[in-house]
Motif scaffolding. Structure first.
Motif, mmCIF file in Angstrom:
data_model
loop_
_atom_site.group_PDB
_atom_site.id
_atom_site.type_symbol
_atom_site.label_atom_id
_atom_site.label_comp_id
_atom_site.label_asym_id
_atom_site.label_seq_id
_atom_site.Cartn_x
_atom_site.Cartn_y
_atom_site.Cartn_z
ATOM 1 N N ALA A 1 2.150 9.548 2.246
ATOM 2 C CA ALA A 1 3.373 10.162 2.421
ATOM 3 C C ALA A 1 4.148 9.091 3.448
ATOM 4 O O ALA A 1 5.408 9.981 3.191
ATOM 5 N N ASN A 2 4.236 8.338 3.959
ATOM 6 C CA ASN A 2 5.290 6.801 4.546
ATOM 7 C C ASN A 2 5.421 6.103 3.632
ATOM 8 O O ASN A 2 8.041 6.978 3.643
ATOM 9 N N VAL A 3 5.461 6.417 2.160
ATOM 10 C CA VAL A 3 5.708 6.128 0.643
ATOM 11 C C VAL A 3 6.874 7.218 0.961
ATOM 12 O O VAL A 3 8.185 6.694 0.205
ATOM 13 N N ARG A 4 7.400 8.510 0.959
ATOM 14 C CA ARG A 4 7.269 9.591 0.370
ATOM 15 C C ARG A 4 8.984 9.632 0.816
ATOM 16 O O ARG A 4 9.814 10.139 1.053
ATOM 17 N N LYS B 1 -4.554 1.552 11.751
ATOM 18 C CA LYS B 1 -5.041 2.449 10.254
ATOM 19 C C LYS B 1 -3.026 2.564 9.722
ATOM 20 O O LYS B 1 -2.841 2.589 8.622
ATOM 21 N N SER B 2 -2.347 3.110 11.167
ATOM 22 C CA SER B 2 -0.764 2.915 10.960
ATOM 23 C C SER B 2 -0.281 1.640 9.876
ATOM 24 O O SER B 2 0.698 2.125 9.235
ATOM 25 N N MET B 3 -0.470 0.591 10.204
ATOM 26 C CA MET B 3 -0.308 -0.568 9.683
ATOM 27 C C MET B 3 -0.015 -1.258 8.041
ATOM 28 O O MET B 3 0.782 -1.156 7.458
ATOM 29 N N GLU B 4 -1.452 -0.103 7.412
ATOM 30 C CA GLU B 4 -1.163 0.287 5.795
ATOM 31 C C GLU B 4 0.008 0.437 5.379
ATOM 32 O O GLU B 4 1.176 0.522 4.787
ATOM 33 N N GLY B 5 0.451 1.944 5.476
ATOM 34 C CA GLY B 5 2.093 3.031 5.459
ATOM 35 C C GLY B 5 2.832 1.978 6.340
ATOM 36 O O GLY B 5 4.124 1.974 5.472
ATOM 37 N N TYR B 6 2.887 1.873 7.250
ATOM 38 C CA TYR B 6 4.016 1.231 7.982
ATOM 39 C C TYR B 6 4.596 -0.623 6.553
ATOM 40 O O TYR B 6 5.576 -0.491 6.423
ATOM 41 N N GLY B 7 3.703 -1.140 6.323
ATOM 42 C CA GLY B 7 3.552 -2.224 5.523
ATOM 43 C C GLY B 7 4.101 -2.127 4.238
ATOM 44 O O GLY B 7 5.163 -2.470 3.578
ATOM 45 N N ALA B 8 3.893 -0.459 3.701
ATOM 46 C CA ALA B 8 3.670 -0.253 2.324
ATOM 47 C C ALA B 8 5.828 0.358 2.173
ATOM 48 O O ALA B 8 6.497 -0.155 1.307
ATOM 49 N N VAL B 9 5.558 1.067 3.644
ATOM 50 C CA VAL B 9 7.563 1.087 3.481
ATOM 51 C C VAL B 9 8.357 -0.152 3.580
ATOM 52 O O VAL B 9 9.324 -0.628 2.695
ATOM 53 N N ALA C 1 14.975 -5.576 -8.568
ATOM 54 C CA ALA C 1 14.151 -4.310 -8.239
ATOM 55 C C ALA C 1 14.635 -3.507 -7.230
ATOM 56 O O ALA C 1 14.831 -3.924 -6.237
ATOM 57 N N TRP C 2 13.450 -2.525 -7.610
ATOM 58 C CA TRP C 2 13.102 -1.393 -6.668
ATOM 59 C C TRP C 2 11.249 -0.814 -7.106
ATOM 60 O O TRP C 2 11.679 -0.833 -8.305
ATOM 61 N N VAL C 3 11.252 -0.390 -6.587
ATOM 62 C CA VAL C 3 9.334 0.488 -6.689
ATOM 63 C C VAL C 3 9.570 1.171 -7.179
ATOM 64 O O VAL C 3 10.141 2.711 -6.324
ATOM 65 N N HIS C 4 9.434 1.568 -8.573
ATOM 66 C CA HIS C 4 9.747 3.130 -9.410
ATOM 67 C C HIS C 4 8.177 3.451 -9.058
ATOM 68 O O HIS C 4 7.654 4.461 -8.766
ATOM 69 N N THR C 5 7.260 2.701 -9.076
ATOM 70 C CA THR C 5 5.490 3.387 -9.263
ATOM 71 C C THR C 5 4.605 2.366 -8.262
ATOM 72 O O THR C 5 4.568 1.023 -8.432
ATOM 73 N N LEU C 6 4.436 3.197 -6.857
ATOM 74 C CA LEU C 6 3.549 2.799 -6.569
ATOM 75 C C LEU C 6 1.240 3.032 -6.617
ATOM 76 O O LEU C 6 1.976 4.131 -6.368
ATOM 77 N N VAL C 7 1.503 1.846 -6.826
ATOM 78 C CA VAL C 7 -0.289 2.369 -7.023
ATOM 79 C C VAL C 7 -1.170 1.803 -5.758
ATOM 80 O O VAL C 7 -0.821 0.615 -5.089
ATOM 81 N N THR C 8 -1.808 2.533 -5.427
ATOM 82 C CA THR C 8 -2.100 2.503 -3.995
ATOM 83 C C THR C 8 -3.779 3.418 -3.556
ATOM 84 O O THR C 8 -3.845 4.084 -4.963
ATOM 85 N N ASP C 9 -4.621 2.788 -3.174
ATOM 86 C CA ASP C 9 -6.042 3.635 -3.328
ATOM 87 C C ASP C 9 -5.956 5.502 -2.647
ATOM 88 O O ASP C 9 -4.267 5.469 -2.272
ATOM 89 N N ASP C 10 -7.041 5.503 -2.174
ATOM 90 C CA ASP C 10 -6.236 7.492 -1.672
ATOM 91 C C ASP C 10 -6.347 7.076 -0.547
ATOM 92 O O ASP C 10 -6.582 8.625 0.173
ATOM 93 N N ASP C 11 -4.947 6.600 0.578
ATOM 94 C CA ASP C 11 -4.810 6.915 2.111
ATOM 95 C C ASP C 11 -3.625 7.494 1.418
ATOM 96 O O ASP C 11 -2.329 7.398 1.168
ATOM 97 N N ALA C 12 -4.287 9.044 2.228
ATOM 98 C CA ALA C 12 -2.947 9.672 2.587
ATOM 99 C C ALA C 12 -1.350 9.178 3.338
ATOM 100 O O ALA C 12 -0.145 9.725 2.717
#
Length: 153
Positions: free
Chosen positions: A144-147, A105-113, A129-140
């Motif tokens: 949290a990882n991206v923030r 399950k932690s693969m998704e958050g790790y991959g996003a970062v 470029a840089w990621v200004h807005t990231l649209v994801t599902d409701d995976d908290a």
């Protein structure tokens, strides 16, 4: 500042500043909006997070094109066999790139970062470029990882 018409600015410096704000500029990089989702191979009920592999895609919202792809694996058959036989592994393209002690399950958050960091660090004469807005599902966890986990990369 001289206004030529409502909402229009005549000062070139202010126009450039407004232009950069609209493009979400960060230095010489454009702020982009992307959609991201990841998955891992589940078993049975879908509540088991012990999968050995996973993947993660990031799509540009304007282009609809893939701007990032991550594949994760917690095992490598060649390396495992070599360890079992107490021998060095033969030369191979090793897929092992994720800590087997962590949940799938932690693969998704790790991959996003990782996506965000790679896009920010990517250099090109045509587009930065840089990621200004990231649209994801409701995976908290992913949110949290991206923030907060930038310091780890």
């Amino acid at each position: 500042m001289n206004s030529t018409a409502e909402g229009q600015v005549s000062d070139a410096g202010l126009k450039a500043q407004k232009h950069c704000e609209l493009l979400n500029m960060h230095g010489n990089k454009y702020g982009i909006t992307v959609g991201m989702d990841g998955a891992w191979q589940k078993r049975g009920s879908g509540h088991s997070y012990n999968s050995l592999t996973g993947h993660n895609f990031m799509l540009g919202t304007l282009s609809g094109l893939i701007v990032g792809l991550q594949e994760f694996s917690k095992k490598c058959k060649v390396c495992s066999l070599a360890r079992k036989n107490h021998a060095p592994a033969r030369e191979h393209r090793c897929p092992l790139n994720f800590n087997e002690d962590k949940s799938a399950k932690s693969m998704e958050g790790y991959g996003a970062v990782q996506h965000c960091v790679q896009i920010f660090n990517r250099t090109s004469e045509h587009a930065q470029a840089w990621v200004h807005t990231l649209v994801t599902d409701d995976d908290a966890t992913t949110q949290a990882n991206v923030r907060w986990n930038w310091k780890d990369y």
